[in-house]
Design a protein around this motif. Sequence first.
Motif, mmCIF file in Angstrom:
data_model
loop_
_atom_site.group_PDB
_atom_site.id
_atom_site.type_symbol
_atom_site.label_atom_id
_atom_site.label_comp_id
_atom_site.label_asym_id
_atom_site.label_seq_id
_atom_site.Cartn_x
_atom_site.Cartn_y
_atom_site.Cartn_z
ATOM 1 N N THR A 77 -61.700 1.884 12.092
ATOM 2 C CA THR A 77 -60.351 2.443 12.160
ATOM 3 C C THR A 77 -59.407 1.689 13.106
ATOM 4 O O THR A 77 -58.212 1.605 12.857
ATOM 5 C CB THR A 77 -60.457 3.937 12.548
ATOM 6 N N HIS A 78 -59.961 1.103 14.182
ATOM 7 C CA HIS A 78 -59.095 0.435 15.168
ATOM 8 C C HIS A 78 -59.119 -1.087 15.059
ATOM 9 O O HIS A 78 -58.635 -1.775 15.960
ATOM 10 C CB HIS A 78 -59.508 0.868 16.588
ATOM 11 N N GLY B 215 -54.675 5.900 9.691
ATOM 12 C CA GLY B 215 -53.972 6.782 10.620
ATOM 13 C C GLY B 215 -53.511 6.115 11.904
ATOM 14 O O GLY B 215 -52.448 6.445 12.420
ATOM 15 N N LYS B 216 -54.309 5.185 12.442
ATOM 16 C CA LYS B 216 -53.979 4.641 13.764
ATOM 17 C C LYS B 216 -52.990 3.483 13.670
ATOM 18 O O LYS B 216 -51.916 3.539 14.246
ATOM 19 C CB LYS B 216 -55.260 4.158 14.460
ATOM 20 N N SER C 211 -59.570 4.297 8.513
ATOM 21 C CA SER C 211 -58.452 5.247 8.405
ATOM 22 C C SER C 211 -57.161 4.478 8.660
ATOM 23 O O SER C 211 -57.094 3.673 9.594
ATOM 24 C CB SER C 211 -58.589 6.355 9.446
ATOM 25 N N ASN D 111 -63.898 3.691 19.997
ATOM 26 C CA ASN D 111 -63.073 4.763 20.533
ATOM 27 C C ASN D 111 -64.047 5.733 21.189
ATOM 28 O O ASN D 111 -64.980 6.178 20.515
ATOM 29 C CB ASN D 111 -62.318 5.459 19.382
ATOM 30 N N GLY E 78 -53.144 12.271 10.952
ATOM 31 C CA GLY E 78 -53.079 13.565 10.288
ATOM 32 C C GLY E 78 -52.854 13.468 8.786
ATOM 33 O O GLY E 78 -52.975 14.468 8.087
ATOM 34 N N TYR F 25 -68.317 12.750 15.381
ATOM 35 C CA TYR F 25 -69.501 12.188 14.695
ATOM 36 C C TYR F 25 -70.705 13.151 14.746
ATOM 37 O O TYR F 25 -71.322 13.412 13.711
ATOM 38 C CB TYR F 25 -69.917 10.844 15.286
ATOM 39 N N SER G 192 -68.174 3.367 16.099
ATOM 40 C CA SER G 192 -66.843 2.831 15.828
ATOM 41 C C SER G 192 -66.765 1.445 16.459
ATOM 42 O O SER G 192 -67.261 1.201 17.550
ATOM 43 C CB SER G 192 -65.735 3.751 16.347
ATOM 44 N N ASP H 122 -67.289 2.359 11.701
ATOM 45 C CA ASP H 122 -65.951 2.948 11.583
ATOM 46 C C ASP H 122 -64.974 1.919 12.170
ATOM 47 O O ASP H 122 -64.912 1.730 13.382
ATOM 48 C CB ASP H 122 -65.943 4.275 12.347
ATOM 49 N N TRP I 126 -66.552 8.617 18.998
ATOM 50 C CA TRP I 126 -65.465 9.468 18.471
ATOM 51 C C TRP I 126 -65.996 10.890 18.372
ATOM 52 O O TRP I 126 -67.111 11.113 17.893
ATOM 53 C CB TRP I 126 -64.984 8.945 17.110
ATOM 54 N N ARG J 108 -54.743 11.763 6.822
ATOM 55 C CA ARG J 108 -56.077 11.649 6.223
ATOM 56 C C ARG J 108 -56.088 10.606 5.110
ATOM 57 O O ARG J 108 -56.543 10.869 4.000
ATOM 58 C CB ARG J 108 -56.536 13.003 5.669
ATOM 59 N N MET K 26 -62.513 13.411 9.074
ATOM 60 C CA MET K 26 -62.511 12.056 8.464
ATOM 61 C C MET K 26 -63.523 12.046 7.316
ATOM 62 O O MET K 26 -64.727 11.924 7.518
ATOM 63 C CB MET K 26 -62.947 11.117 9.560
HETATM 64 C C1 LIG Z 1 -62.666 5.945 15.507
HETATM 65 C C2 LIG Z 1 -61.923 6.967 14.688
HETATM 66 N N1 LIG Z 1 -62.422 7.327 13.499
HETATM 67 C C3 LIG Z 1 -61.808 8.248 12.750
HETATM 68 C C4 LIG Z 1 -60.637 8.853 13.137
HETATM 69 C C5 LIG Z 1 -59.986 9.890 12.234
HETATM 70 O O1 LIG Z 1 -58.921 9.340 11.572
HETATM 71 P P1 LIG Z 1 -57.985 10.304 10.669
HETATM 72 O O2 LIG Z 1 -57.496 11.387 11.583
HETATM 73 O O3 LIG Z 1 -56.901 9.404 10.201
HETATM 74 O O4 LIG Z 1 -58.861 10.822 9.566
HETATM 75 C C6 LIG Z 1 -60.085 8.532 14.351
HETATM 76 C C7 LIG Z 1 -58.866 9.213 14.811
HETATM 77 O O5 LIG Z 1 -58.700 9.527 15.948
HETATM 78 C C8 LIG Z 1 -60.735 7.556 15.149
HETATM 79 O O6 LIG Z 1 -60.222 7.169 16.337
#
Ligand SMILES: Cc1ncc(COP(=O)(O)O)c(C=O)c1O
Length: 286
Positions: A110-111, A137-138, A135, A74, A144, A28, A70, A108, A25, A146, A1
């Motif tokens: 992301t979620h 991504g989720k 991200s 996560n 994947g 880190y 995060s 972070d 996560w 990125r 990430m």
């Molecule tokens: C809290 C957290 N940060 C970062 C990432 C990484 O995201 P990406 O794989 O889209 O770069 C994830 C993915 O599992 C995540 O759950």
Amino acid sequence: MAAVQLALRCAGNPGDEVIIPVPCWLDYPLYTRFLGLSPVLVPLSGQEFDVDAAAIFDAMTSQTCAVLLSHPSNPAGRNYSWASVSALAQVLERAAARTGRVVTLIADETHRDFTAPEAYCSMARAWPASFIVYSFGKYHFLQGQRTGYLAVSPRHPRRSAVAAEAVRWARIAAFCAPTALMQAAVPELLALRHDLTQVERGRASVSAALRDAGYHVVPAEATLFLYVATPDGRNDFAFIRDLAAAAVLALPAPLFHHRGHFRLSLTAGPRTLERVVAALRKVAAA
Ligand SMILES: Cc1ncc(COP(=O)(O)O)c(C=O)c1O
């Protein structure tokens, strides 16, 4: 990430310390060490895995440059309340008064889109020296690819300088440079909303079924995951191997710098989740 790495590069210098609440996560601490920074792991508090502001304050020294977490978390799936977020900001304020150093809060997010509408409090609202990492991504199931970003809070006391530094680091660390596809996709992705009913139903039904089977499930309000206590006395890795033998793949807590738990993903459809619950009942009883 890449965005986490950029954030860490901008927040401190080799030799500095980064506070990381755990479970976290998995990568880190890896990124932190790679940049010559020292990860200081501080447990989240109690059975509900809330932010432990007092423990974070106790772990801070004059070398602390950042807190990295995060939110929602996560693997624990917690959506921190405004009370938790502001308690963290208060200890950062106290630490700045004690050491004279303004600590960067790297959140972070992301979620965050898995939380109920109006139920999310960004850390950047509480602490001006914040960086937001995201991200796509989720929420968009683009794992994947990125695709994501680092944002510096508009209220950051050194916003322009820090943002310019982040752009320079993105050039230096070539793997952080956004691809043309990502640049074109970001505005569209920011506007795209999905129906999360299936994820929410899966979270509620699997939590209830596992509690009924005797598991302790961390109360989760967000993310695609459930964090569940490994049944008493069982070794985390041995338990995960038993689950794999029953055709269920899960991640053991040591991967998240923690123990006594495992993380289940809720991305499967309802019938698969029913099979997962049946397998977990069997493995718990074995
Ligand atoms: C809290 C957290 N940060 C970062 C990432 C990484 O995201 P990406 O794989 O889209 O770069 C994830 C993915 O599992 C995540 O759950």
